[in-house]
Design a protein around this motif. Structure first.
Motif, PDB file in Angstrom:
ATOM      1  N   MET A   1      61.563   0.376 -88.687  1.00 34.49           N
ATOM      2  CA  MET A   1      62.264  -0.419 -87.703  1.00 34.49           C
ATOM      3  C   MET A   1      61.969  -1.902 -87.978  1.00 34.49           C
ATOM      4  SD  MET A   1      62.210   0.217 -83.607  1.00 34.49           S
ATOM      5  CE  MET A   1      61.397   1.762 -83.838  1.00 34.49           C
ATOM      6  N   ARG A   9      66.239  -4.119 -78.650  1.00 31.75           N
ATOM      7  CA  ARG A   9      65.709  -3.215 -77.634  1.00 31.75           C
ATOM      8  C   ARG A   9      65.114  -4.005 -76.472  1.00 31.75           C
ATOM      9  NH1 ARG A   9      65.088  -0.407 -82.089  1.00 31.75           N
ATOM     10  NH2 ARG A   9      65.556   1.793 -82.107  1.00 31.75           N
ATOM     11  N   THR A  30      59.325   7.881 -85.718  1.00 30.62           N
ATOM     12  CA  THR A  30      60.306   7.502 -84.701  1.00 30.62           C
ATOM     13  C   THR A  30      61.713   7.486 -85.300  1.00 30.62           C
ATOM     14  OG1 THR A  30      58.649   6.095 -83.649  1.00 30.62           O
ATOM     15  CG2 THR A  30      60.920   5.729 -83.012  1.00 30.62           C
ATOM     16  N   TYR A  31      62.682   7.971 -84.512  1.00 32.15           N
ATOM     17  CA  TYR A  31      64.092   7.959 -84.897  1.00 32.15           C
ATOM     18  C   TYR A  31      64.903   7.404 -83.730  1.00 32.15           C
ATOM     19  CZ  TYR A  31      62.684  11.316 -88.516  1.00 32.15           C
ATOM     20  OH  TYR A  31      62.079  11.931 -89.576  1.00 32.15           O
ATOM     21  N   THR A  32      66.003   6.732 -84.033  1.00 29.45           N
ATOM     22  CA  THR A  32      66.931   6.268 -83.006  1.00 29.45           C
ATOM     23  C   THR A  32      68.209   7.081 -83.138  1.00 29.45           C
ATOM     24  OG1 THR A  32      66.016   4.042 -83.097  1.00 29.45           O
ATOM     25  CG2 THR A  32      68.176   4.284 -82.102  1.00 29.45           C
ATOM     26  N   LYS A 125      71.554   4.640 -76.457  1.00 26.99           N
ATOM     27  CA  LYS A 125      70.771   5.150 -77.584  1.00 26.99           C
ATOM     28  C   LYS A 125      69.454   5.677 -77.033  1.00 26.99           C
ATOM     29  CE  LYS A 125      73.432   3.523 -80.943  1.00 26.99           C
ATOM     30  NZ  LYS A 125      73.943   4.269 -82.053  1.00 26.99           N
ATOM     31  N   ASP A 127      65.389   6.649 -78.349  1.00 34.04           N
ATOM     32  CA  ASP A 127      64.359   6.712 -79.376  1.00 34.04           C
ATOM     33  C   ASP A 127      63.628   8.029 -79.198  1.00 34.04           C
ATOM     34  OD1 ASP A 127      64.896   4.285 -80.533  1.00 34.04           O
ATOM     35  OD2 ASP A 127      63.255   3.208 -79.597  1.00 34.04           O
TER      36      ASP A 127
END
Length: 159
Positions: A1, A9, A30-32, A125, A127
């Motif tokens: 990121m 964010r 972590t993924y969005t 979105k 996270d």
């Protein structure tokens, strides 16, 4: 990121957090992801009427689903209002889903949502984090570190 994503964010008018997650889990990756929502759901999220308490993600037939997220019914909605706690599909690339599935299949690992926000284009979105549950002694250590940081901040401000 990268820094730009973090700034977006922070500037988001809506930030619904799962505060308990950082206490209960150790974050690995972590993924969005985007969320598939109906019209009244996005309106409720924009008003901040959502909760991630007890929410988790699971993978079914190559798709990632969010279960347990509560989005309150839209106040101005009609008979076509949405269900508060329904399963919602998350939008990730096939490669990301494959990586998540491989990592989450190991014992002790789970996928949990930690933040819902609105991006610069007005889309919701989420996270999600690949996480491992903390043991009791890990939780005590986290509390001790947090308390020590607070005391150091107080000491610095006092002088």
């Amino acid at each position: 990121m990268n820094k730009e994503q973090l700034e977006l964010r922070k500037k988001s008018p809506v930030q619904i957090k799962n505060k308990k997650a950082s206490f209960e889990y150790i974050f690995i990756d972590t993924y969005t992801a985007g969320i598939v929502l109906t019209g009244t759901e996005i309106k409720s999220i924009r008003m901040g009427k959502a909760s991630l308490v007890d929410a988790f993600c699971f993978i079914n037939n190559g798709e990632v689903w969010l279960k347990g997220m509560n989005i309150s019914p839209y106040f101005y909605g009609s008979y076509a209002n949405h269900e508060a706690k329904r399963d919602r599909k998350l939008l990730l690339s096939k490669k990301e889903i494959r990586n998540l599935q491989q990592d989450a299949s190991a014992p002790g690992f789970t996928i949990i949502p930690v933040l819902v926000f609105i991006d610069s284009h007005g889309r919701a979105k989420v996270d999600i984090v690949l996480a491992r549950g903390k043991k009791e002694y890990d939780k005590r250590q986290t509390l001790k570190e947090k308390e020590d940081r607070r005391e150091m901040d107080r000491a610095i401000k006092h002088f």
